[in-house]
Motif scaffolding. Sequence first.
Motif, PDB file in Angstrom:
ATOM      1  N   PHE A  46      16.138  52.632  60.827  1.00 26.96           N
ATOM      2  CA  PHE A  46      17.365  52.505  60.423  1.00 26.96           C
ATOM      3  C   PHE A  46      17.789  53.574  59.157  1.00 26.96           C
ATOM      4  CE2 PHE A  46      16.437  47.578  60.377  1.00 26.96           C
ATOM      5  CZ  PHE A  46      16.571  47.627  61.692  1.00 26.96           C
ATOM      6  N   TYR A  47      19.146  53.964  59.455  1.00 27.60           N
ATOM      7  CA  TYR A  47      19.674  54.904  58.338  1.00 27.60           C
ATOM      8  C   TYR A  47      20.867  54.572  57.765  1.00 27.60           C
ATOM      9  CZ  TYR A  47      16.813  58.574  60.651  1.00 27.60           C
ATOM     10  OH  TYR A  47      15.507  59.097  61.270  1.00 27.60           O
ATOM     11  N   ARG A  48      21.113  55.241  56.630  1.00 32.89           N
ATOM     12  CA  ARG A  48      22.585  54.939  55.929  1.00 32.89           C
ATOM     13  C   ARG A  48      23.602  55.758  56.396  1.00 32.89           C
ATOM     14  NH1 ARG A  48      24.244  51.655  52.277  1.00 32.89           N
ATOM     15  NH2 ARG A  48      22.065  50.958  51.903  1.00 32.89           N
ATOM     16  N   CYS A  49      24.642  55.560  56.510  1.00 35.21           N
ATOM     17  CA  CYS A  49      25.675  56.853  56.865  1.00 35.21           C
ATOM     18  C   CYS A  49      26.992  56.081  56.089  1.00 35.21           C
ATOM     19  CB  CYS A  49      25.739  56.833  58.300  1.00 35.21           C
ATOM     20  SG  CYS A  49      27.200  58.058  58.947  1.00 35.21           S
ATOM     21  N   GLY A  50      27.309  56.619  55.069  1.00 34.45           N
ATOM     22  CA  GLY A  50      28.271  56.037  54.370  1.00 34.45           C
ATOM     23  C   GLY A  50      28.090  54.598  54.078  1.00 34.45           C
ATOM     24  N   ALA A  51      29.083  53.740  54.263  1.00 31.76           N
ATOM     25  CA  ALA A  51      28.999  52.406  54.090  1.00 31.76           C
ATOM     26  C   ALA A  51      28.364  51.600  55.456  1.00 31.76           C
ATOM     27  CB  ALA A  51      30.257  51.597  53.841  1.00 31.76           C
ATOM     28  N   THR A  52      28.096  52.183  56.196  1.00 27.39           N
ATOM     29  CA  THR A  52      27.538  51.722  57.560  1.00 27.39           C
ATOM     30  C   THR A  52      26.113  51.890  57.562  1.00 27.39           C
ATOM     31  OG1 THR A  52      29.609  51.986  58.445  1.00 27.39           O
ATOM     32  CG2 THR A  52      27.813  51.515  59.962  1.00 27.39           C
ATOM     33  N   ILE A  53      25.237  51.162  58.285  1.00 26.11           N
ATOM     34  CA  ILE A  53      23.700  51.302  58.572  1.00 26.11           C
ATOM     35  C   ILE A  53      23.884  51.617  60.117  1.00 26.11           C
ATOM     36  CG2 ILE A  53      21.662  50.477  58.488  1.00 26.11           C
ATOM     37  CD1 ILE A  53      22.815  50.848  55.876  1.00 26.11           C
ATOM     38  N   VAL A  54      23.223  52.574  60.420  1.00 23.48           N
ATOM     39  CA  VAL A  54      22.852  52.891  61.694  1.00 23.48           C
ATOM     40  C   VAL A  54      21.512  52.534  62.217  1.00 23.48           C
ATOM     41  CG1 VAL A  54      22.818  54.934  63.474  1.00 23.48           C
ATOM     42  CG2 VAL A  54      24.594  55.167  61.686  1.00 23.48           C
ATOM     43  N   LEU A  55      21.542  51.695  63.114  1.00 18.38           N
ATOM     44  CA  LEU A  55      20.256  51.003  63.637  1.00 18.38           C
ATOM     45  C   LEU A  55      19.788  51.619  64.967  1.00 18.38           C
ATOM     46  CD1 LEU A  55      21.463  47.027  62.910  1.00 18.38           C
ATOM     47  CD2 LEU A  55      20.162  48.682  61.322  1.00 18.38           C
ATOM     48  N   LEU A  56      18.731  52.227  64.795  1.00 20.55           N
ATOM     49  CA  LEU A  56      18.291  52.583  66.174  1.00 20.55           C
ATOM     50  C   LEU A  56      17.141  51.850  66.530  1.00 20.55           C
ATOM     51  CD1 LEU A  56      18.220  56.255  65.128  1.00 20.55           C
ATOM     52  CD2 LEU A  56      20.222  55.097  66.419  1.00 20.55           C
ATOM     53  N   PHE A  57      17.226  51.108  67.698  1.00 22.09           N
ATOM     54  CA  PHE A  57      15.979  50.242  68.293  1.00 22.09           C
ATOM     55  C   PHE A  57      15.460  50.489  69.677  1.00 22.09           C
ATOM     56  CE2 PHE A  57      18.924  47.228  65.942  1.00 22.09           C
ATOM     57  CZ  PHE A  57      17.916  46.625  64.971  1.00 22.09           C
ATOM     58  N   ARG A  58      14.421  50.402  69.614  1.00 18.49           N
ATOM     59  CA  ARG A  58      13.743  50.504  71.142  1.00 18.49           C
ATOM     60  C   ARG A  58      13.941  49.016  71.757  1.00 18.49           C
ATOM     61  NH1 ARG A  58       8.658  50.555  72.152  1.00 18.49           N
ATOM     62  NH2 ARG A  58       8.883  51.472  74.346  1.00 18.49           N
ATOM     63  N   ALA A  59      14.764  49.241  72.932  1.00 23.10           N
ATOM     64  CA  ALA A  59      15.319  47.836  73.402  1.00 23.10           C
ATOM     65  C   ALA A  59      14.097  46.827  73.830  1.00 23.10           C
ATOM     66  CB  ALA A  59      16.102  47.953  74.530  1.00 23.10           C
ATOM     67  N   ALA A  60      13.063  47.622  74.362  1.00 20.73           N
ATOM     68  CA  ALA A  60      12.076  46.369  74.922  1.00 20.73           C
ATOM     69  C   ALA A  60      11.399  45.838  73.602  1.00 20.73           C
ATOM     70  CB  ALA A  60      11.000  47.547  75.463  1.00 20.73           C
ATOM     71  N   ALA A  61      11.361  46.457  72.590  1.00 21.50           N
ATOM     72  CA  ALA A  61      10.525  45.810  71.351  1.00 21.50           C
ATOM     73  C   ALA A  61      11.405  44.633  70.929  1.00 21.50           C
ATOM     74  CB  ALA A  61      10.466  46.774  70.431  1.00 21.50           C
ATOM     75  N   THR A  62      12.865  45.020  70.970  1.00 18.30           N
ATOM     76  CA  THR A  62      13.826  43.765  69.993  1.00 18.30           C
ATOM     77  C   THR A  62      13.780  42.886  71.097  1.00 18.30           C
ATOM     78  OG1 THR A  62      15.688  45.215  70.807  1.00 18.30           O
ATOM     79  CG2 THR A  62      14.591  45.643  68.525  1.00 18.30           C
ATOM     80  N   ARG A  63      13.651  42.863  72.509  1.00 15.76           N
ATOM     81  CA  ARG A  63      13.881  41.644  73.279  1.00 15.76           C
ATOM     82  C   ARG A  63      12.826  40.754  73.070  1.00 15.76           C
ATOM     83  NH1 ARG A  63      15.037  46.029  77.462  1.00 15.76           N
ATOM     84  NH2 ARG A  63      17.401  46.132  77.436  1.00 15.76           N
ATOM     85  N   GLN A  64      11.745  41.117  72.214  1.00 12.59           N
ATOM     86  CA  GLN A  64      10.566  39.991  71.954  1.00 12.59           C
ATOM     87  C   GLN A  64      10.940  39.412  71.046  1.00 12.59           C
ATOM     88  OE1 GLN A  64       8.180  40.353  74.316  1.00 12.59           O
ATOM     89  NE2 GLN A  64       9.310  41.899  75.059  1.00 12.59           N
ATOM     90  N   PRO A  65      10.993  37.974  71.130  1.00 18.30           N
ATOM     91  CA  PRO A  65      11.307  37.038  69.896  1.00 18.30           C
ATOM     92  C   PRO A  65      10.426  37.420  68.638  1.00 18.30           C
ATOM     93  CG  PRO A  65      10.649  35.735  71.968  1.00 18.30           C
ATOM     94  CD  PRO A  65      10.500  37.129  72.207  1.00 18.30           C
ATOM     95  N   THR A  66      10.893  37.261  67.479  1.00 21.90           N
ATOM     96  CA  THR A  66      10.244  37.644  66.329  1.00 21.90           C
ATOM     97  C   THR A  66       9.260  36.520  65.909  1.00 21.90           C
ATOM     98  OG1 THR A  66      10.565  37.827  63.966  1.00 21.90           O
ATOM     99  CG2 THR A  66      11.924  36.418  64.806  1.00 21.90           C
ATOM    100  N   SER A  67       8.194  37.049  65.359  1.00 22.18           N
ATOM    101  CA  SER A  67       7.256  36.112  64.974  1.00 22.18           C
ATOM    102  C   SER A  67       7.122  35.717  63.365  1.00 22.18           C
ATOM    103  CB  SER A  67       5.838  36.629  65.370  1.00 22.18           C
ATOM    104  OG  SER A  67       5.566  37.813  64.612  1.00 22.18           O
ATOM    105  N   ASN A  68       8.528  36.475  62.808  1.00 17.31           N
ATOM    106  CA  ASN A  68       8.403  36.050  61.185  1.00 17.31           C
ATOM    107  C   ASN A  68       9.429  35.075  61.219  1.00 17.31           C
ATOM    108  OD1 ASN A  68       9.201  36.346  58.569  1.00 17.31           O
ATOM    109  ND2 ASN A  68       9.367  38.653  58.610  1.00 17.31           N
ATOM    110  N   ASP A  69       9.181  33.788  60.731  1.00 16.33           N
ATOM    111  CA  ASP A  69      10.182  32.845  60.562  1.00 16.33           C
ATOM    112  C   ASP A  69      11.163  32.913  59.248  1.00 16.33           C
ATOM    113  OD1 ASP A  69       8.654  31.303  62.473  1.00 16.33           O
ATOM    114  OD2 ASP A  69       7.453  30.355  61.332  1.00 16.33           O
TER     115      ASP A  69
END
Length: 142
Positions: A46-69
């Motif tokens: 994740f990067y900051r760009c002015g007032a916006t945060i640019v999120l760069l995800f690996r899609a395969a990893a973010t399709r997995q349900p979180t284990s963090n309640d």
Amino acid sequence: MPAAPPPIDGVLEAALYVEDLDAAKRFYGDLLGLQLITEVEGRHVFYRCGATIVLLFRAAATRQPTSNDRLPVPPHGAEGDGHLCFAADASALDAWHAALTAAGIEIEADFCWPNGARSIYVRDPDGNSIEFAEPKLWGPDT
């Protein structure tokens, strides 16, 4: 009839999906100079760009349900090339054109829109369409 919700204040985050996080870090962090906020190896950066945060995800990893309640973010991900546009004034666009070219990044397009705003288009290492444009592209109030 319920009351209308309040107006939205802006875009807080914008996400792109990449496969090669190291290449993304070289492009967005080293070349573009965005400020690194956080990263999780193999998942995101994740990067900051002015007032916006640019999120760069690996899609395969973010399709997995979180284990963090404590952070129950729903799974997500996208296929294909995305698009992100960075704001830059006219003089900065010349400097970006030179810097991108010097870094071996192909300029895919460099033109002026009918209202006179200039845009430069390149591709990030994963093929996402990255634009640098004068804010007047969207009118005098931007």
